[in-house]
Design an enzyme around this catalytic site. Structure first.
Site, PDB file in Angstrom:
ATOM      1  N   LYS A   1       0.839  -1.207   0.000  1.00 20.93           N
ATOM      2  CA  LYS A   1       0.000   0.000   0.000  1.00 20.93           C
ATOM      3  C   LYS A   1       0.875   1.259   0.000  1.00 20.93           C
ATOM      4  O   LYS A   1       0.632   2.186  -0.770  1.00 20.93           O
ATOM      5  CB  LYS A   1      -0.954  -0.018   1.214  1.00 20.93           C
ATOM      6  N   THR A   2       1.890   1.271   0.855  1.00 23.29           N
ATOM      7  CA  THR A   2       2.785   2.433   0.894  1.00 23.29           C
ATOM      8  C   THR A   2       3.543   2.564  -0.424  1.00 23.29           C
ATOM      9  O   THR A   2       3.709   3.665  -0.963  1.00 23.29           O
ATOM     10  CB  THR A   2       3.780   2.297   2.068  1.00 23.29           C
TER      11      THR A   2
ATOM     12  N   ASP B   1      -1.351   6.556   6.589  1.00 28.22           N
ATOM     13  CA  ASP B   1      -1.320   5.116   6.848  1.00 28.22           C
ATOM     14  C   ASP B   1      -2.211   4.820   8.057  1.00 28.22           C
ATOM     15  O   ASP B   1      -2.407   5.692   8.909  1.00 28.22           O
ATOM     16  CB  ASP B   1       0.129   4.705   7.140  1.00 28.22           C
TER      17      ASP B   1
ATOM     18  N   THR C   1      -5.652  -1.617   6.956  1.00 25.87           N
ATOM     19  CA  THR C   1      -5.797  -3.065   6.968  1.00 25.87           C
ATOM     20  C   THR C   1      -7.252  -3.441   7.270  1.00 25.87           C
ATOM     21  O   THR C   1      -7.632  -4.596   7.128  1.00 25.87           O
ATOM     22  CB  THR C   1      -4.912  -3.680   8.070  1.00 25.87           C
TER      23      THR C   1
ATOM     24  N   ARG D   1       6.595  -8.285   1.461  1.00 21.38           N
ATOM     25  CA  ARG D   1       7.491  -7.797   2.518  1.00 21.38           C
ATOM     26  C   ARG D   1       8.076  -8.969   3.303  1.00 21.38           C
ATOM     27  O   ARG D   1       9.237  -8.968   3.688  1.00 21.38           O
ATOM     28  CB  ARG D   1       6.725  -6.860   3.452  1.00 21.38           C
TER      29      ARG D   1
END
Ligand code: ADE
Length: 341
Positions: free
Chosen positions: A66-67, A111, A160, A219
């Protein structure tokens, strides 16, 4: 606290040191085609019209990019990005400061936007909709309302837990995209790309094995790759084979399904302490000495995805697949899955 989980999707310090692994453009971005294709069209259309992009909401489990997408949006539009996080934005004044400094078209990235204080969130509504903020200064008789006009910016919110967003906030996003867990094939491509960038020699089958155990999360895959590289360097002359991956991940407590100690502890608790469930999340969190949000946002989504955990109206249950994975014979107590033998 115990050492950080190796397989958590949450950002950890180490990730900050390697920004070069992040794709800079949608062309380099692997997977998530249901997001990448429409986002590319929205970006190109806005850019061709020389307009700021509409506000974007990105939701999905941690660690799926997302980032990274927020930074890709910024690059594509050739604007600045200002990054904040929901829990850290505690004072209206802080939000005002950030908003009033944005330039035309800038990306304002928030975020964990579901953790915004409701009082702060209220200021975002007019900012998103009409690009103005109303701010009360002073108190009592001298209280005045200041009205600031903002430049047209793009809010990119990441969460999330999209379900926790209030309706007024959710409705103000023109573009809403859900990121899903990556397929093993896409993850393997991510591992091979990262290995190339980090100049790590790795075979296809070793990359597949890392991908298979990375819980659908780039990640995590990148973090496992680094651990495997360390292991290979110290224990195996630097060569990353399938056997080296297996040994390195075993040492880290990561099993064949990619589960770590906390995943297994959650399932074992349901099975051993609560006879397989159903059990409420509060009881689970208390027994495991973890926060509910860690369990709900970080640990559970993947266990649900792979069918090891079921959510029922009465609470969480371990599935037959979980019993089999943990080599626990299903018992005969009520509520426990039966093999039908
Ligand atoms: N690294 C992390 N996520 C990635 C993605 N989706 N594509 C390429 N590289 C990545």
């Amino acid at each position: 606290m115990a050492r950080e989980r190796l397989i958590t999707g949450e950002a950890q310090l180490e990730d900050e040191g390697a920004p070069s692994l992040r794709p800079d453009s949608l062309t380099e971005y692997i997977g998530q085609l249901e997001v990448v294709r429409p986002l590319h069209i929205a970006l190109e259309a806005a850019r061709q019209r020389a307009e700021p992009l509409e506000h974007v909401l990105l939701h999905g489990p941690p660690g799926l990019g997302k980032t990274t997408l927020a930074h890709i949006i910024r690059r594509h539009m050739d604007v600045n990005i200002v990054a904040a996080s929901g829990p850290a934005l505690k004072r209206a004044g802080d939000l005002m400061g950030l908003l009033t400094n944005l330039k035309q078209g800038d990306v304002f990235f928030i975020d964990e936007i579901h953790r915004l204080d409701p009082a702060i969130e209220e200021y975002l509504y007019p900012a998103m909709e009409d690009f103005v903020v109303d701010f009360v200064v002073d108190r009592g008789a001298s209280a005045r309302m200041l009205n600031f006009k903002l430049r047209r910016f793009t809010l990119v919110g990441a969460t999330t837990m999209a379900g926790l967003l209030t309706a007024p906030l959710r409705d103000r996003f023109g573009l809403v995209y859900r990121l899903n867990y990556y397929s093993p094939e896409d993850l393997r491509a991510v591992v091979l790309r990262s290995a190339r960038l980090l100049e790590i020699g790795i075979g296809e089958d070793a990359a597949s094995e890392i991908a298979r155990r990375a819980r659908g999360t780039p990640r995590v895959a990148n973090r496992l790759l680094r651990r495997v590289r360390d292991y290979a360097q110290v224990e195996a002359d630097g060569e990353i084979t399938h056997a080296v991956v297996d040994a390195a991940l075993r040492l880290e407590g990561i099993d064949e399904a990619g589960l770590d100690a906390l995943d297994r502890a959650l399932l074992r608790t349901i099975i051993d302490v609560y006879q397989g469930g159903p059990v409420g999340i509060e009881a689970l969190a208390a027994t495991l000495n973890e926060t509910q949000s860690t369990l709900v946002e970080v640990v559970e989504p993947y266990l649900l995805q792979i069918g090891f955990l079921a959510r029922t109206p009465g609470g969480r249950k371990a599935t037959l697949a979980a019993y089999q994975h943990l080599h626990v014979p299903p018992g005969t107590a009520p509520g426990q899955p039966s093999l039908g033998l």
